[in-house]
Structure formats: C-alpha cells, structure tokens
Write an enzyme that holds these catalytic residues in place. Structure first.
Site, PDB file in Angstrom:
ATOM      1  N   LYS A 252      37.423  28.635  47.142  1.00  0.00           N
ATOM      2  CA  LYS A 252      37.401  28.997  45.727  1.00  0.00           C
ATOM      3  C   LYS A 252      38.572  28.303  45.042  1.00  0.00           C
ATOM      4  CE  LYS A 252      38.375  32.906  42.573  1.00  0.00           C
ATOM      5  NZ  LYS A 252      38.444  34.369  42.375  1.00  0.00           N
ATOM      6  N   ASP A 257      42.505  31.777  36.180  1.00  0.00           N
ATOM      7  CA  ASP A 257      41.511  32.828  35.947  1.00  0.00           C
ATOM      8  C   ASP A 257      42.034  33.810  34.903  1.00  0.00           C
ATOM      9  OD1 ASP A 257      39.535  34.729  36.026  1.00  0.00           O
ATOM     10  OD2 ASP A 257      40.055  35.505  38.020  1.00  0.00           O
ATOM     11  N   LYS A 264      41.497  39.457  31.282  1.00  0.00           N
ATOM     12  CA  LYS A 264      42.447  40.256  32.055  1.00  0.00           C
ATOM     13  C   LYS A 264      43.569  40.737  31.140  1.00  0.00           C
ATOM     14  CE  LYS A 264      41.965  37.933  36.542  1.00  0.00           C
ATOM     15  NZ  LYS A 264      41.498  39.101  37.312  1.00  0.00           N
ATOM     16  N   ASP A 275      44.754  31.359  41.805  1.00  0.00           N
ATOM     17  CA  ASP A 275      43.380  31.743  42.122  1.00  0.00           C
ATOM     18  C   ASP A 275      42.605  30.569  42.743  1.00  0.00           C
ATOM     19  OD1 ASP A 275      41.569  33.785  42.302  1.00  0.00           O
ATOM     20  OD2 ASP A 275      40.751  33.508  40.279  1.00  0.00           O
ATOM     21  N   ASP A 334      34.915  38.155  34.746  1.00  0.00           N
ATOM     22  CA  ASP A 334      36.089  38.098  35.620  1.00  0.00           C
ATOM     23  C   ASP A 334      35.702  38.120  37.102  1.00  0.00           C
ATOM     24  OD1 ASP A 334      38.731  37.917  36.278  1.00  0.00           O
ATOM     25  OD2 ASP A 334      39.212  40.016  35.845  1.00  0.00           O
ATOM     26  N   GLU A 336      34.262  35.885  38.755  1.00  0.00           N
ATOM     27  CA  GLU A 336      33.806  34.496  38.650  1.00  0.00           C
ATOM     28  C   GLU A 336      33.832  33.733  39.966  1.00  0.00           C
ATOM     29  OE1 GLU A 336      36.845  35.412  38.237  1.00  0.00           O
ATOM     30  OE2 GLU A 336      37.866  33.858  39.408  1.00  0.00           O
ATOM     31  N   ARG A 338      32.835  34.458  42.949  1.00  0.00           N
ATOM     32  CA  ARG A 338      31.569  34.494  43.675  1.00  0.00           C
ATOM     33  C   ARG A 338      30.521  33.589  43.036  1.00  0.00           C
ATOM     34  NH1 ARG A 338      31.356  40.885  42.783  1.00  0.00           N
ATOM     35  NH2 ARG A 338      33.604  40.449  42.751  1.00  0.00           N
TER      36      ARG A 338
HETATM   37  N1  BES Z   1      40.886  36.254  41.113  1.00  0.00           N
HETATM   38  C1  BES Z   1      40.518  37.610  40.947  1.00  0.00           C
HETATM   39  C2  BES Z   1      40.922  38.486  42.150  1.00  0.00           C
HETATM   40  C3  BES Z   1      42.401  38.629  42.373  1.00  0.00           C
HETATM   41  C4  BES Z   1      43.101  39.637  41.729  1.00  0.00           C
HETATM   42  C5  BES Z   1      43.067  37.816  43.225  1.00  0.00           C
HETATM   43  C6  BES Z   1      44.442  39.795  41.940  1.00  0.00           C
HETATM   44  C7  BES Z   1      44.410  37.963  43.463  1.00  0.00           C
HETATM   45  C8  BES Z   1      45.106  38.964  42.798  1.00  0.00           C
HETATM   46  C9  BES Z   1      39.030  37.720  40.778  1.00  0.00           C
HETATM   47  O1  BES Z   1      38.424  36.672  40.114  1.00  0.00           O
HETATM   48  C10 BES Z   1      38.775  38.951  39.970  1.00  0.00           C
HETATM   49  O2  BES Z   1      39.149  38.961  38.841  1.00  0.00           O
HETATM   50  N2  BES Z   1      38.137  39.946  40.575  1.00  0.00           N
HETATM   51  C11 BES Z   1      37.854  41.155  39.926  1.00  0.00           C
HETATM   52  C12 BES Z   1      36.441  41.532  40.284  1.00  0.00           C
HETATM   53  C13 BES Z   1      35.899  42.652  39.461  1.00  0.00           C
HETATM   54  C14 BES Z   1      35.738  42.218  38.016  1.00  0.00           C
HETATM   55  C15 BES Z   1      34.580  43.048  40.037  1.00  0.00           C
HETATM   56  C16 BES Z   1      38.846  42.192  40.413  1.00  0.00           C
HETATM   57  O3  BES Z   1      39.228  42.145  41.592  1.00  0.00           O
HETATM   58  O4  BES Z   1      39.263  43.017  39.618  1.00  0.00           O
HETATM   59 ZN    ZN Z   2      39.369  34.872  40.217  1.00  0.00          ZN
HETATM   60 MN    MN Z   3      38.433  36.913  38.028  1.00  0.00          MN
END
Ligand code: BES
Ligand code: ZN
Ligand code: MN
Length: 487
Positions: A252, A257, A264, A275, A334, A336, A338
């Site tokens: 990824k 992000d 966010k 990210d 967010d 994204e 996947r």
């Molecule tokens: N890149 C983030 C996950 C992340 C968060 C990595 C903190 C490292 C530190 C990912 O893209 C994300 O935002 N995931 C969301 C998913 C949710 C919207 C289902 C999350 O983990 O809140």
């Molecule tokens: Zn992300």
């Molecule tokens: Mn995200």
C-alpha cells in the site's frame, strides 16, 4: 559510517563482549593484565556482571593502543541469538557514536557473530538529516568506523554480505517513510523504484491513462481528488530458476492519507505521510534481494496514490467497478488502502502466476488498538505461509502475529447496492479490512496480508532504530525469501 572486518585493529575505543557471570575474553584479559587490572576495577566499580547491554567504561593510560576500553554484557551464552547480537552492535554504536571518538573496534567472537553485531551497528547508524541546514559539528555523530575483530575475516565478510543487503533495503524503506509528503508523492516514489533498475531490477511504472485502460477504477478513485498522478510501480527480480512462479509482494503506497472527503481530524494528520510504509517495505525488500543477488523470482508491486479532499474527489456513497469486475460501494473515503490493494492484487494475478502473494499495508488504526507496536497482524488463507512469516519475524525482529479470517466476518462487508462496501461495522475493523482484500485473491492462491499500521513508525527509539521510520518488513521479507524460496 564504515564497517570493516579485521584480524586486529587499532581504534579509539576497543570493546569486548563479556558473558553473563563469565570471565573476561582472552584479549580483554590480556589488556587487564597490561593495565594493572583497570578492567576488573571498572567491572567491580559499576556492578558489571555481563548482563545483556550492561557496559563498563575504562579510560586507558596514555600510550595504550586505544584511548578507551568498553566491556559490554552479552548476557547468557545460550540466549545469544541473532537478535541479541544485533542489539549489542546497535547499543555499542549508539552509546559511542557521539563520544567525540572516531573509531570503534569490537572483539566479536565467531565470524557469524561479528556479522550480526556489524548489522546492528549499521542499522543503528541510520540518520535522516537531509532537511537540516544548520547542524553543528557536535550535533553530528563523531564515529566514522566500526571494525569487527575476528580470526576468520573472509568468513565474517561473506556472512555480512546478505545482512548488509538487508540493511541497505531497510535504509531505503526508512528514507521513503521519513520523507515529507511534498517531496514523496506517487511520481517521485515511482522514480525511486526506477532507480533500482541500476542494480538489475526490471522496473515498470503504469500511469493513470494505463490504469484507466485496465479498468483499475477502485485504485484510481482514491487518487482522483489529488493533483498528483496515481502510479502503479512494478519491480521484478528474476534471480531464481527460469519459469519458476514468482513470490509477489504488494505494498500500500498512500503517499498521504487525509481521509479524502471523509476527512481525518487535524491533530496527528501529519502521521499519514507514512501511509506508504507497505510500499516502502516492498521497495526496500527488492533492494535487499537484488543486493545479495537472491536466487529467487520475486515481483514487487506498489500502488501509489494520494488521498485528498477536493471538488473532484470521490464521495462517500460512490460505487466503483474494480478491475476484477466486482463493484464496491465506497461508504468511507478514508478506508482507501483496501481500494488500492484490490486493483493491485487483481492486476498482479492477471499478469503473473504467483507462488505466494504477501501484501503489506498500514491498513487500519484498529490494528494498533489490537496489537500495539510490537507485532504486525497477519491474515492468511494458508497455515504454512503464516507460520513461515512468523518464524522469519522472530529471527529478524520484524515480529508478527496471526489474526483470524472467517466467513462470519466476510458477511459484514456486504452492501445493499453493490457487491461489497469498503467498511464494516465498528468492531473487528482490521479483520473486515482483511476480508475485503481477500475478495480479490483468486481461488487457490496462497496469500498473506500484513497490517503494519503499528510497525512502520515509532515515537521512541527501539533496539536498532531511532524515532521515526523503522524499516519494518524489509528484513522479514528478505528472510522469508531466503528460508523458503532459495536453496
Ligand atoms: N491509513 C489509515 C490507517 C492508519 C491509521 C494507519 C493510523 C496508521 C495509523 C487507513 O487508511 C484508515 O484511515 N483506516 C480507517 C478505516 C476506517 C475508515 C474503516 C481507520 O483505521 O480508521
Ligand atoms: Zn490509509
Ligand atoms: Mn485512510
């Protein structure tokens, strides 16, 4: 910092490993003798018993070969595995890198031990200081060289070659992760991939026009709010038998992000420059493999995008058709990562016959809630693959722990208007994310997904890394390939 191996060395600081509750090694005993017992005195005066990482420091008399002697506790002999030795090398480097002295020699024991200690020192010597313009000399390390003193120099040098390649790969991954997102964006990341071409990696980069032609709308949707062009980077190292199916590594690479329209919160958003840590690990692993001319076929694929809010950005509620033909309701922009992995996975399986697929992604915050910063989560449809990754993690220190996947979780991402939605309910967020990715893995393909959200970045120094990028995953992948795909 330069690393060398020699039968004897003259250096500012000379270090000796001492077994827990053991005697001084021969060379140290000799020095103790000629200095009238300075070493024993230092041990007594500092409660030194040889416990792992303890140090005793000795100012040597004028006219001695070295200016200082250091005894470092090496712990119990039977517990001295690769990771302990690396830790000792790292500890010695960190303890004396800013001492004002320029050279350190370590009496190392066996050739294999010496190579491990050297690796630890090299990993610990990593710095990311290219953006400082006003560093004073005393803010820079003084240590310029570490020499490992061993009897069989060629054997130690040979043992160090593959470890050094792993360290170089780790450095690349750390550099990519540490770089600020105005300088590291999809096209500049792809350029870093292209640079691997000079070592013999075959590199190909697909831009948005090609990705659109291929129907990679799931990945393109993520980048559509950014002025930076999305890129798919492909790095091939075919060092194995001709015609042998390659191990596929997918990363990824969300270079930043913001969350997109599902924006966010502001505080901490700067973290999302890392990210792309999965893609960084893949690029670093490719460098490690080519650096040691691995006898294996390995293909690294990185999905590079920037997730931004914008008038052109994807909306929550959009439905996209992925390259696989499966439709996705994007309920949260967010989630994204996947979406990027889905198309990268499908493209890869169209292009290659994978022996294994391993994807690396900073996919969910929920992974950090579950495992903290000690283990990455592993999701796999193959027990042996999960076990191999676990073993490689224990040896290299890139530790990982298996998590479940199951039909019961898979149901949770069904959508009322498309084949699936890109988020599940509140709980088990890392698992529903893995289930989503699994829907893009073809029947019969052995696959593992590593959620490395908690591993890419560290707020505090660790055994062989400083604050910041850890380089997680590079040595894990390198080791996995060594142990399972090379003879
Ligand atoms: N890149 C983030 C996950 C992340 C968060 C990595 C903190 C490292 C530190 C990912 O893209 C994300 O935002 N995931 C969301 C998913 C949710 C919207 C289902 C999350 O983990 O809140
Ligand atoms: Zn992300
Ligand atoms: Mn995200």
């Amino acid at each position: 910092m330069k690393i060398t191996f020699a039968e004897s060395a003259k250096a500012d600081i000379i270090a000796f490993l001492v077994d827990e509750d053991g005697d001084l090694p021969e060379a140290a005993a000799a020095l103790n003798e000629t200095t009238g017992g300075l070493l024993s005195e230092a041990m007594d005066g500092s409660r030194f018993s040889g416990k792992k990482d303890q140090q005793a420091f000795i100012v040597l008399p004028k006219g001695s070969d070295a200016r200082r002697a250091v005894l470092i506790g090496a712990g119990k002999k039977d517990k001295r595995d690769a990771r302990v030795l690396e830790g000792l090398g790292a500890n010695l480097y960190k303890s004396h890198s800013s001492s004002g002295f320029k050279s350190l020699a370590v009496h190392a024991g066996s050739a294999e031990d010496a190579a491990r200690i050297a690796l630890g020192a090299k990993l610990a010597s990593y710095r990311f200081d290219t953006y400082f313009t006003k560093l004073k000399d005393d803010q820079k390390p003084s240590l310029e060289s570490v020499t490992l003193v061993v009897s069989d120099v060629p054997a130690a040098e040979a043992a160090f070659v593959p470890l050094n390649a792993g360290a170089e790969g780790t450095k690349l991954a750390r550099d990519l992760v540490n770089m600020p997102p105005n300088d590291l964006y999809p096209a500049s990341f792809a350029e870093k991939c292209r640079e691997l071409g000079q070592y013999g990696v075959q590199v190909e980069v697909l831009g948005e026009a090609e990705l659109a032609k291929l129907g990679m709308n799931s990945m393109l949707g993520v980048g559509q709010g950014s002025v930076k062009e999305s890129q798919l980077g492909v790095m091939k190292w075919m060092g194995g038998a001709e015609g042998e199916d390659p191990v596929i590594l997918i990363g990824k690479g969300v270079c930043f992000d913001t969350g997109g329209i599902s924006l966010k919160p502001g505080p901490g958003m700067e973290d999302m420059k890392w990210d792309m840590g999965g893609a960084g690990a893949v690029a670093g692993a490719m460098l490690a493999l080519v650096g040691r001319k691995a006898k294996a076929n390995v293909v690294g694929v990185v999905g590079l995008v920037e997730n931004m809010p914008d008038g052109k950005a994807q909306r929550p509620g959009d439905v996209v058709t992925s390259m696989s033909g499966q439709t996705i309701e994007v309920l949260n922009t967010d989630a994204e990562g996947r979406l990027v992995l889905a198309d990268a996975l499908h493209w890869t399986q169209e292009e290659f016959q994978p022996a294994r697929i391993i994807d690396f992604a900073t996919l969910t915050g929920a992974m950090i809630i579950a495992l903290g910063n000690e283990f990455a989560g592993v999701f796999s449809n193959d027990d042996k693959l999960a076990e191999d990754l676990h073993d490689a993690g224990e040896i290299t220190g890139d530790r990982n722990w298996r998590m479940p996947i199951d039909r019961a979780y898979d149901k949770l991402i069904n959508s009322p208007i498309a084949d699936m939605k890109n988020i599940g309910p509140r709980y088990a967020g890392s698992i529903t994310a893995a289930q989503f990715i699994k829907r893009f893995v073809d029947e019969g393909v052995k696959w593992a997904h590593l959620d490395i959200a908690g591993m890419v970045w560290s707020d505090k120094p660790g055994a062989t890394w400083d604050k910041g990028a850890t380089g997680y995953g590079v040595r894990l992948l390198d080791r996995f390939v060594t142990d399972r795909f090379e003879r």
